[in-house]
Scaffold this active site. Sequence first.
Site, PDB file in Angstrom:
ATOM      1  N   ARG A  20       0.840  -1.202   0.000  1.00 20.31           N
ATOM      2  CA  ARG A  20       0.000   0.000   0.000  1.00 20.31           C
ATOM      3  C   ARG A  20       0.885   1.266   0.000  1.00 20.31           C
ATOM      4  NH1 ARG A  20      -5.886   0.726  -0.003  1.00 20.31           N
ATOM      5  NH2 ARG A  20      -6.094   2.920   0.468  1.00 20.31           N
ATOM      6  N   ASN A  44     -11.732  16.877  -0.175  1.00 16.99           N
ATOM      7  CA  ASN A  44     -12.602  15.757  -0.516  1.00 16.99           C
ATOM      8  C   ASN A  44     -14.046  16.204  -0.346  1.00 16.99           C
ATOM      9  OD1 ASN A  44     -13.546  13.159  -1.090  1.00 16.99           O
ATOM     10  ND2 ASN A  44     -13.292  12.456   1.020  1.00 16.99           N
ATOM     11  N   THR A  45     -14.905  15.680  -1.197  1.00 20.56           N
ATOM     12  CA  THR A  45     -16.328  15.928  -1.020  1.00 20.56           C
ATOM     13  C   THR A  45     -17.001  14.639  -0.563  1.00 20.56           C
ATOM     14  OG1 THR A  45     -18.386  16.686  -2.052  1.00 20.56           O
ATOM     15  CG2 THR A  45     -16.791  15.615  -3.520  1.00 20.56           C
ATOM     16  N   HIS A  46     -17.820  14.786   0.478  1.00 23.33           N
ATOM     17  CA  HIS A  46     -18.490  13.620   1.072  1.00 23.33           C
ATOM     18  C   HIS A  46     -19.992  13.863   1.088  1.00 23.33           C
ATOM     19  CE1 HIS A  46     -19.080  10.085   3.537  1.00 23.33           C
ATOM     20  NE2 HIS A  46     -19.790  10.807   4.389  1.00 23.33           N
ATOM     21  N   ASP A  97      -7.333  14.768   6.136  1.00 23.68           N
ATOM     22  CA  ASP A  97      -6.238  14.479   7.068  1.00 23.68           C
ATOM     23  C   ASP A  97      -6.073  12.965   7.152  1.00 23.68           C
ATOM     24  OD1 ASP A  97      -8.230  13.567   8.728  1.00 23.68           O
ATOM     25  OD2 ASP A  97      -8.004  15.141  10.237  1.00 23.68           O
TER      26      ASP A  97
HETATM   27  C1  GAR Z   1     -19.990  11.661  -4.500  1.00 21.13           C
HETATM   28  O1  GAR Z   1     -21.338  11.811  -4.151  1.00 21.13           O
HETATM   29  C2  GAR Z   1     -19.116  11.645  -3.254  1.00 21.13           C
HETATM   30  O2  GAR Z   1     -19.658  12.320  -2.184  1.00 21.13           O
HETATM   31  C3  GAR Z   1     -19.055  10.181  -2.971  1.00 21.13           C
HETATM   32  O3  GAR Z   1     -18.929   9.571  -4.222  1.00 21.13           O
HETATM   33  C4  GAR Z   1     -19.721  10.303  -5.147  1.00 21.13           C
HETATM   34  C5  GAR Z   1     -18.966  10.408  -6.457  1.00 21.13           C
HETATM   35  O4  GAR Z   1     -19.824  10.749  -7.472  1.00 21.13           O
HETATM   36  N1  GAR Z   1     -17.933   9.909  -2.128  1.00 21.13           N
HETATM   37  C6  GAR Z   1     -17.962   9.020  -1.151  1.00 21.13           C
HETATM   38  O5  GAR Z   1     -18.913   8.309  -0.924  1.00 21.13           O
HETATM   39  C7  GAR Z   1     -16.686   8.914  -0.372  1.00 21.13           C
HETATM   40  N2  GAR Z   1     -16.964   8.707   0.998  1.00 21.13           N
HETATM   41  P1  GAR Z   1     -19.287  11.115  -8.925  1.00 21.13           P
HETATM   42  O6  GAR Z   1     -18.326  10.017  -9.371  1.00 21.13           O
HETATM   43  O7  GAR Z   1     -20.522  11.128  -9.778  1.00 21.13           O
HETATM   44  O8  GAR Z   1     -18.631  12.462  -8.854  1.00 21.13           O
END
Ligand code: GAR
Length: 209
Positions: A74, A116-118, A150
């Site tokens: 990893r 990151n977007t969650h 982080d």
């Molecule tokens: C997004 O909604 C993001 O929040 C999620 O994956 C999706 C990607 O969508 N991320 C997670 O669940 C990580 N914890 P996309 O490929 O259509 O942009």
Amino acid sequence: MRYAPAAGRPCRLVVLISGTGSNLAALLDACTDPAYGATVVAVGADRESAGGLKLASDAGVATFVDRVKEYPTRDAWDLALTEHVAEHGPDLVISAGFLKLVGPVFLDRFEGRYINTHNTLLPAFPGMDGPREALEYGVKITGATLFFVDAGMDSGPILAQAAVPVHQDDDVETLTERIKVAERAQLVECVGRLARDGWTLSGRRVTIP
Ligand code: GAR
């Protein structure tokens, strides 16, 4: 720590993805306007099947894939990912549905400029299955959170949050899609501000001037 906007040129974005790339698509679209102040210089993925890779190549953006399985450890994967991202000289690295936790080498290089977007309102429901867990818990409001990554799981300093109502007749799919609409708008708006104005990180507090 203060990050100044790039002087006299657009902010260079490297976007990391694992999936369809709807957030990436929104960023690519925003970057076609020179006033937005940013350009996507590369898109990286952890799997060849990530649909967003085609979006990137159709837009003339460089792509790369680093599969964990292709590396002996990893840590070796983390080093390779770090180098491949660094080759593109990003000012800001964006995880837009990148379903891998990066390691210490990556964080050492990019912490403070890796976001990151969650798809929940953190700190509630971190991890891979946020909307399902929010629905099962019975919350009435959930949403999207943009944060600096982080070493923890979805635990870094929060940049922005958008609230999304949970409807009585929601299933995981309808809720996930409603969150995605708010998530995309938030990502585009906030990345543009970071690109144009820079940001300051002080502990958990994030300020965009
Ligand atoms: C997004 O909604 C993001 O929040 C999620 O994956 C999706 C990607 O969508 N991320 C997670 O669940 C990580 N914890 P996309 O490929 O259509 O942009």
